[in-house]
Design a protein around this motif. Structure first.
Motif, short mmCIF file in Angstrom:
data_model
loop_
_atom_site.label_atom_id
_atom_site.label_comp_id
_atom_site.label_asym_id
_atom_site.label_seq_id
_atom_site.Cartn_x
_atom_site.Cartn_y
_atom_site.Cartn_z
N UNK A 116 0.81 -1.23 0.00
CA UNK A 116 0.00 0.00 0.00
C UNK A 116 0.85 1.28 0.00
N UNK A 117 1.93 1.28 0.79
CA UNK A 117 2.79 2.46 0.83
C UNK A 117 3.48 2.69 -0.52
N UNK A 118 3.92 1.60 -1.17
CA UNK A 118 4.55 1.73 -2.48
C UNK A 118 3.54 2.22 -3.52
N UNK A 119 2.29 1.79 -3.41
CA UNK A 119 1.26 2.25 -4.35
C UNK A 119 0.98 3.74 -4.17
N UNK A 120 1.04 4.21 -2.94
CA UNK A 120 0.85 5.65 -2.71
C UNK A 120 1.97 6.45 -3.35
N UNK A 121 3.20 5.99 -3.17
CA UNK A 121 4.32 6.68 -3.79
C UNK A 121 4.22 6.60 -5.31
N UNK A 122 3.77 5.46 -5.81
CA UNK A 122 3.64 5.28 -7.25
C UNK A 122 2.64 6.28 -7.83
N UNK A 123 1.53 6.48 -7.15
CA UNK A 123 0.52 7.43 -7.62
C UNK A 123 1.09 8.85 -7.66
N UNK A 124 1.89 9.20 -6.65
CA UNK A 124 2.49 10.52 -6.63
C UNK A 124 3.53 10.67 -7.75
N UNK A 125 4.32 9.63 -7.97
CA UNK A 125 5.32 9.68 -9.03
C UNK A 125 4.67 9.80 -10.40
N UNK A 126 3.56 9.11 -10.59
CA UNK A 126 2.87 9.21 -11.88
C UNK A 126 2.36 10.63 -12.11
N UNK A 127 1.82 11.23 -11.05
CA UNK A 127 1.33 12.61 -11.17
C UNK A 127 2.48 13.55 -11.53
N UNK B 162 12.84 2.01 4.44
CA UNK B 162 12.97 3.33 5.06
C UNK B 162 12.69 4.43 4.03
N UNK B 163 13.12 4.23 2.80
CA UNK B 163 12.88 5.19 1.73
C UNK B 163 11.38 5.32 1.45
N UNK B 164 10.70 4.20 1.34
CA UNK B 164 9.25 4.21 1.08
C UNK B 164 8.50 4.88 2.22
N UNK B 165 8.90 4.55 3.44
CA UNK B 165 8.25 5.13 4.62
C UNK B 165 8.40 6.66 4.64
N UNK B 166 9.56 7.13 4.20
CA UNK B 166 9.83 8.58 4.24
C UNK B 166 9.13 9.34 3.13
N UNK B 167 8.73 8.65 2.05
CA UNK B 167 8.20 9.36 0.87
C UNK B 167 6.77 8.99 0.51
N UNK C 94 7.47 -0.29 -9.21
CA UNK C 94 7.92 -1.67 -9.42
C UNK C 94 9.12 -1.71 -10.35
N UNK C 95 9.14 -0.84 -11.35
CA UNK C 95 10.27 -0.76 -12.27
C UNK C 95 11.54 -0.35 -11.52
N UNK C 96 11.43 0.69 -10.72
CA UNK C 96 12.59 1.14 -9.94
C UNK C 96 13.09 0.04 -9.01
N UNK C 97 12.15 -0.64 -8.38
CA UNK C 97 12.51 -1.69 -7.43
C UNK C 97 13.24 -2.84 -8.13
N UNK C 98 12.72 -3.25 -9.28
CA UNK C 98 13.35 -4.36 -9.99
C UNK C 98 14.72 -3.97 -10.54
N UNK C 99 14.84 -2.76 -11.06
CA UNK C 99 16.13 -2.33 -11.59
C UNK C 99 17.19 -2.27 -10.50
N UNK C 100 16.82 -1.78 -9.33
CA UNK C 100 17.78 -1.72 -8.23
C UNK C 100 18.19 -3.12 -7.78
N UNK C 101 17.22 -4.01 -7.64
CA UNK C 101 17.53 -5.38 -7.23
C UNK C 101 18.31 -6.13 -8.30
N UNK C 102 18.06 -5.81 -9.58
CA UNK C 102 18.81 -6.45 -10.66
C UNK C 102 20.31 -6.18 -10.53
N UNK C 103 20.66 -5.00 -10.02
CA UNK C 103 22.07 -4.66 -9.91
C UNK C 103 22.80 -5.56 -8.92
#
Length: 491
Positions: free
Chosen positions: A47-58, A485-490, A452-461
């Motif tokens: 849920x927290x990641x979806x909230x950030x995702x909505x803000x990033x899309x905006x 911690x990043x998701x919680x802060x944003x 999800x894209x950001x998360x996968x790209x970071x983990x891919x590294x």
């Protein structure tokens, strides 16, 4: 035989089209199916990641409507726009995992080299006939050589010039590609590569000074760590280093220095996972020289298994020798039972059908662990399939003129294994990975790219790094804590 879900969906779509008006539910299904295949499409968001995702899309919708749109113009013109972007500021805070493709000669910002290193005692400068500069540290005025007839003590010259800031700015121009007029200064790739080569040569006299090299490597780790990067794989030719008294150190000394600096940095920064080296030699070398380099790299990996990750050939592909030219040398590890993974630059070309274009296929034939650049992969469907099935990740690099047309957009839409890295950050006046993640997330991925894209790209590294599995597990756990911690802060 049971039909695959993909084939069944195609059958439904065909029947729907034959019936006239498509079924809206089938359209929604098609959109969801396509979205699930892209990079990050299979990542379940909290849920927290979806909230950030909505803000990033905006924020992204607002940015894409702006004129100019930063990823659509040359990076040198877009840098200030990107720095002001709220998306970029957020990405700076994001834990990015590892930087798997950076060249040692451009690891550290040119500003640090000029403002720190060139102010050290005994630093000499020479201006060459081709409007370049050379540096060297020496106890006395260096002897003239073919490209440098007149050496000057830099501290003396700087005092004569008077305006130190303007002089330093001119030195930085010699060490980077940065310009206010990229279209005029770089009309073609020949001009870009010419400046690249001259800038690398200019910095070499500074970086190869032994006391500077220690500080340089340490500064590079600091710059990555400040940008929330936690691991590094550095391509290096392991050039010989020199002391003020003329003593020359060999490659073993350089490896031990790299190992020592990394260990001390990790001890002081326990949230940093470490760093490894990929030995790199130039593709302009002869077959015998590359053969010797392969054998030497295998020996170095045997003696420094925690430091040396593997081997690569560097240099411009369009004008350099292709991988197949070195086939006898590159076949040596398999023939002799030596452990030497490959991490080949391949497909950094838009010239289809050339030998450089075939490097993609040859890299896979030689069992490369990753593909650097891989622009040409979009034109090689079989190589793309082999790469995907074999989980040979593409290192997405280079800041092209319009990121929306980057070949990686095709790979990202297919969920192809990929990692984001910066290649030559100092050349572009950057450090860390935030600019690169911005360009991938906003420019290449467009509105389809999400949290999800950001998360996968970071983990891919971490997933596609050269680290052993135990350290990958450690890194993933470390990254997850940072991510939470990043998701919680944003959010």
């Amino acid at each position: 035989m049971t039909a695959s879900p993909h084939r069944a969906l195609l059958t439904l779509l065909w029947l729907s089209a034959a019936a006239g008006m498509p079924d809206p539910s089938q359209r929604d299904l098609l959109i969801r199916q396509e979205a699930s295949r892209q990079t990050g499409g299979g990542v379940a968001l909290t849920p927290a990641e979806r909230r950030l995702d909505a803000e990033l899309r905006r924020l992204k919708e607002r940015e894409m409507a702006a004129d100019p749109f930063p990823p659509a113009v040359h990076f040198f013109k877009a840098r200030s726009l990107i720095r002001d972007s709220p998306i970029f500021k957020l990405l700076q805070d994001m834990p990015k995992g590892g930087a798997l493709h950076i060249h040692s000669s451009s690891l550290v910002s040119a500003e640090w080299l000029v403002k720190n290193v060139t102010y050290r005692p005994h630093c000499y400068i020479c201006f060459t006939w081709d409007n370049s500069v050379r540096f060297v540290f020496s106890q006395q005025s260096p002897y003239p050589r073919w490209d440098c007839f007149y050496w000057q003590l830099l501290s003396t010259l700087r005092a004569k010039v008077g305006d130190a800031d303007a002089f330093d700015a001119s030195l930085m121009q010699h060490l980077t590609l940065v310009t206010d007029d990229p279209d005029g200064d770089y009309p073609d790739q020949d001009a870009v590569w010419d400046k690249f080569e001259r800038a690398f040569i200019s910095s070499a006299g500074l970086v190869s000074h032994a006391p500077v090299l220690r500080d340089y490597l340490l500064q590079g780790l600091h710059e990555l760590h400040r940008d929330n990067v936690m691991y590094l794989e550095l391509r290096s030719g392991l050039s010989r280093t020199y002391e003020l008294d003329g003593t020359i150190h060999d490659k073993i000394w350089t490896l031990r220095t790299f190992q020592d600096v990394t260990r001390k940095f990790v001890a002081e920064h326990p949230d940093f996972l470490g760093a490894r080296l990929i030995v790199a030699v130039h593709r302009a070398w002869s077959t015998s020289e590359v053969k010797a380099a392969v054998e030497e790299a295998a020996a170095l990996r045997r003696d420094f298994p925690d430091v040396v990750a593997g081997f690569d050939l560097v240099g411009r592909e369009d004008s350099g020798r292709p991988l197949w030219y070195f086939r006898d040398a590159l076949a040596l590890p398999a023939k002799l039972g030596l452990d030497l993974p490959y991490f080949f630059h391949a497909g950094e070309t838009d010239k289809e059908g050339t030998e450089a274009d075939q490097n993609i296929l040859d890299a896979l034939l030689f069992n490369t662990s990753r593909i650097g650049h891989g622009y040409a992969l979009a034109h090689h469907p079989l190589a793309r399939e082999i790469s995907r099935r074999g989980e040979v990740a593409v290192e997405v690099l280079k800041l092209v003129s319009d990121l929306r047309n980057h070949p990686a957009a095709v790979l990202m839409s297919e969920g192809h294994p990929m990692v984001i890295s910066s290649d030559d950050p100092s050349m572009f006046g950057t450090s860390g990975l935030s600019y690169d993640f911005y360009q991938a997330f906003v420019g290449i991925g467009g509105l389809n790219a999400n949290v999800g894209t950001l998360k996968e790209l970071a983990l891919n590294s971490l997933r596609y790094s050269s680290l052993p599995e135990t350290l990958k597990d450690t890194g993933r756990a470390m990254w997850q804590r940072k991510w939470d911690a990043f998701i919680s802060a944003h959010s």
